[in-house]
Each structure stands twice: as structure tokens, then as C-alpha cells.
Design an enzyme around this catalytic site. Structure first.
Site, PDB file in Angstrom:
ATOM      1  N   GLY A  46       3.075   3.235   2.752  1.00  0.00           N
ATOM      2  CA  GLY A  46       4.292   2.643   3.225  1.00  0.00           C
ATOM      3  C   GLY A  46       5.149   4.051   4.150  1.00  0.00           C
ATOM      4  N   CYS A  99       4.912  10.879  -1.859  1.00  0.00           N
ATOM      5  CA  CYS A  99       5.850  10.715  -0.650  1.00  0.00           C
ATOM      6  C   CYS A  99       5.411  11.292   0.376  1.00  0.00           C
ATOM      7  CB  CYS A  99       7.334  10.813  -1.093  1.00  0.00           C
ATOM      8  SG  CYS A  99       8.494  10.256   0.157  1.00  0.00           S
ATOM      9  N   HIS A 141       9.809   1.922  -3.614  1.00  0.00           N
ATOM     10  CA  HIS A 141       9.668   3.550  -3.243  1.00  0.00           C
ATOM     11  C   HIS A 141      10.532   3.358  -1.608  1.00  0.00           C
ATOM     12  CE1 HIS A 141       8.090   7.626  -2.523  1.00  0.00           C
ATOM     13  NE2 HIS A 141       8.144   7.306  -1.198  1.00  0.00           N
TER      14      HIS A 141
END
Length: 188
Positions: A46, A99, A141
Site C-alpha cells: 500500500g 511502513c 494503515h
């Protein structure tokens, strides 16, 4: 298509709520294509527009669910409905996430197991996705990024303390830090 630099924690756009997308034009389609290229090069599952310095409410995702073909798409101006998260501390083995804006690190974070996403696609057509498990985690997220929240902001002690130590050690937290997928040796 082009690979874009990914901002590292500290860039103001990462810590601010993103603005709604209002123009569905060729520039938006180019941004989406570049975001897919960047996410694939990172590699990631993502990527939100604020992570590439664009303060707009959109993210791309690519996640395979078991034997189904991968779910790959874009969510523009999303809203997310969540089931309640299980009580208790996050499990290190099963609930750690990373992340691209805090590269190379993973920390456990308790999230809701189910999510319903309402959004529009690049043509402005509304859609709804129901997600469970890791796909629900990805949607949460990325939606957090649109609200100016990094997953490290949600960590419980002592993981929050460990993330702060990594931030200081790496010299992150400044406004102009980024890394280039496919060039720099940083992965989430």
C-alpha cells in the site's frame, strides 16, 4: 510512469490531514500510475499520496488473498468502518507491521480484524470493499496516512519508545527526508 521518492517520518505532509480529491483528470491518473510504480518498486502492499508528498486523500493497494487473484486498486476519498479490535496487547509474531515512511522497521500494533471501505476509483465511481485480517490492516494503515497518522503514532510502550530511538538514531524526523525505491537500500 515514474518511481517517486517516499517521504520519511517527520515530513509535514505525513503528519497533516489530507485534502479531498476534487479533480478526476489526467494528472490524477498519472499520479496513481506513479504511485503503483513506486509501491511495486519499494516493494509494498500500500502507498498513500502523502507518502510521496501529495496531500490528497487517496491510496493504492496490492494484496493477494489466499488463492484469489490479487486485489489491486486505488481508494479515493475513503471512509472506513471498523469492527472493534480485540482487547489486549498486540502479538509480536502475528500483528507486526511496517511502513514505507518508517523503512526497515516492524512493530506490533493491534488493529481491527474487519473493515468496510467506501471510496471512489480514478473515474469517480463509488465502490465498497469488505476486508478481513491483513487486508483490513492494510486499509486501516493507509487510511491513517490520509489522516496524518503514522502507525508508529499508535504504538504501545515499549514499542513506541523503541521507534523513537530508531527515529533519533537514523536522524529522521526532519521535513525533507526521503528515500528512493529501487535505488536506496531501505525496505519496510
Amino acid at each position: 510512469m515514474a518511481v517517486l521518492p517516499i517521504l520519511i517520518s517527520g515530513a509535514p505532509v505525513l503528519h497533516s490531514a489530507a485534502a479531498p480529491v476534487t479533480e478526476f483528470d489526467a494528472a490524477l491518473r498519472t499520479l496513481i500510475d506513479d504511485m503503483f510504480e513506486t509501491m511495486d518498486a519499494a516493494p509494498g502492499v500500500g502507498l498513500a499520496a502523502p507518502q510521496v508528498g501529495i496531500g490528497l486523500r487517496l491510496f493504492v493497494y496490492d494484496y493477494a488473498i489466499d488463492d484469489e487473484k490479487p486485489r489491486r486498486g486505488v481508494a479515493i476519498n475513503p471512509t472506513l468502518w471498523l469492527s472493534p479490535a480485540r482487547p489486549g496487547a498486540a502479538e509480536e509474531d502475528d500483528e507486526s507491521e511496517g511502513c514505507l515512511s518508517f523503512p526497515g522497521e516492524r512493530y506490533p500494533l493491534r488493529r481491527a480484524q474487519r473493515a468496510i471501505l467506501h471510496a471512489v476509483d480514478e473515474a469517480g465511481v463509488a465502490f465498497t470493499l469488505e476486508a478481513e485480517g491483513w487486508f483490513a490492516r492494510i486499509l486501516q494503515h493507509e487510511t491513517d496516512h490520509l489522516d496524518g497518522i503514522l502507525y508508529t503514532d499508535r504504538l504501545e510502550p515499549p514499542h513506541q519508545k523503541a521507534a523513537a530511538k530508531v527515529l533519533r538514531k537514523n536522524g529522521w524526523g526532519g521535513p525533507d527526508l526521503s528515500w528512493m525505491p529501487g535505488v536506496d537500500d531501505l525496505e519496510a
